[in-house]
Design an enzyme around this catalytic site. Structure first.
Site, PDB file in Angstrom:
ATOM      1  N   ASP A   1       0.821  -1.261  -0.114  1.00 50.65           N
ATOM      2  CA  ASP A   1       0.068  -0.165   0.040  1.00 50.65           C
ATOM      3  C   ASP A   1       0.908   1.109   0.087  1.00 50.65           C
ATOM      4  OD1 ASP A   1      -2.358   1.486   0.074  1.00 50.65           O
ATOM      5  OD2 ASP A   1      -3.023   0.553   1.786  1.00 50.65           O
TER       6      ASP A   1
ATOM      7  N   HIS B   1      -8.093  -0.958  -9.520  1.00 51.53           N
ATOM      8  CA  HIS B   1      -8.040  -0.042  -8.452  1.00 51.53           C
ATOM      9  C   HIS B   1      -6.973   0.819  -8.880  1.00 51.53           C
ATOM     10  CE1 HIS B   1      -8.312   1.615  -4.501  1.00 51.53           C
ATOM     11  NE2 HIS B   1      -6.910   1.548  -4.456  1.00 51.53           N
TER      12      HIS B   1
END
Length: 330
Positions: free
Chosen positions: A151, A224
């Site tokens: 992330d 995404h």
């Protein structure tokens, strides 16, 4: 950092191993507003006092205020782009707005530092606020989210972090400030783990092991990565993410606390629209088939100097009387 820019709060501090996120609502009455204003002058001192106990612990705290709360606490002028959280999507795929007037983003390399600072800050606020959400986040292996992918890979660094996250001359009374949007996502890990790694990679748009972005020919437009990439005038527009995993395995709770900082809320809101509505509409982020947003709030983070100075700033009494008590999605 550009010359003459007021010192920001610790927006671009190094990513740490632990964090506590607290979202609270402001109680009714002038006395509660006065308590919060006075507390603004104490935040930096509390961070120093607790941080001195472990000098290399990288303790920091960022404090932000939502739109309605800014008016009640401080009045005008107000940050140019501060507004209530904007909802996107519909049905089960919806970026919801939830109550929140004050945000504390506390981070350090050790949870005991975060915990002690949170306790001291909340003691200072006393009954002036009610906590509506508190999340204790942890760094998961090699910077990975609960769903197993790295992330924050595309976070800006150095001068770019300042350029993309810190308000400048475009709103000079609030230079040195930043906007921060937070959401809490819960994941259906059973359904996610039933997917093949290849299917997960197509949804995210990256290789799970290497964290390398998929080739454009292989990356779906609904991934995404594709939908959260913004380009304006040939340049990618960045935001600064400091997301943290959280959860309670015994209760089957697995989540990600999303927190994004930017110079204006616009790019984060565009990303949310792309994700929840789609680009074009209907071409939504397929990660949302497995992840559900359960909170959403937008805050302005004043510069460090302004945060302290806000202790002495009171709004016009007539403006306060016109403000609604409490907030939803502010």
């Amino acid at each position: 950092m550009p010359e003459n820019l007021p010192a920001p709060q610790a927006v671009d501090s190094p990513i740490t191993g632990s964090a506590i996120f607290i979202v609270a609502t402001l109680g009714a009455g002038n006395e509660h507003a006065a308590t919060v204003r006075a507390w603004c002058a104490d935040v930096a001192g509390l961070v120093r006092a607790v941080g001195k106990r472990v000098p290399d612990g990288n303790l920091s705290c960022i404090c932000g205020f939502a739109s309605d709360a800014w008016d009640r606490l401080f009045g005008g002028p107000r940050p140019a782009s501060l507004h209530p959280f904007r909802e996107f999507g519909e049905g089960h795929r919806r970026a919801v707005a939830t109550p929140g007037d004050v945000l504390l983003h506390i981070r350090a390399d050790r949870m005991d530092l975060c915990f002690e600072l949170a306790a001291q800050l909340m003691h200072g606020l006393g009954g002036a606020v009610s906590v509506v959400d508190e999340v204790h986040g942890f760094r998961y292996f090699d910077m990975r989210s609960i769903i197993g992918f790295v992330d924050g890979t595309e976070n800006p660094a150095g001068d770019d972090a300042v350029r993309f996250t810190i308000v400048g001359d475009e709103d000079s009374p609030f230079a040195g400030g930043s906007y921060v949007l937070v959401q809490k996502y819960l994941h259906d890990m059973a359904a996610w783990n039933d997917l093949t790694v290849e299917a997960q990679e197509r949804i995210i748009g990256r290789s799970k092991l290497s964290d390398i972005e998929l080739d454009e020919a292989a990356k779906p437009s609904w991934s995404h990565s594709a939908l959260t990439t913004l380009v304006e005038d040939g340049e990618e527009v960045k935001i600064l993410r400091d997301n943290m995993p959280f959860g309670q395995p015994g209760k089957g709770e697995f989540g990600t606390f999303f927190i994004g900082y930017a110079r204006t809320p616009a790019p984060i809101e565009q990303m949310l629209e792309n994700m929840f509505v789609g680009r074009p509409p209907g071409n939504y982020d397929k990660l949302l088939d497995f992840s559900r947003a359960v909170t959403g709030s937008l805050f302005f983070v004043p510069s460090a100097d302004m945060l302290e100075a806000l202790a002495g700033r009171e709004p016009d009494a007539r403006a306060v009387a016109a403000q609604p008590v409490g907030s939803m999605g502010s």
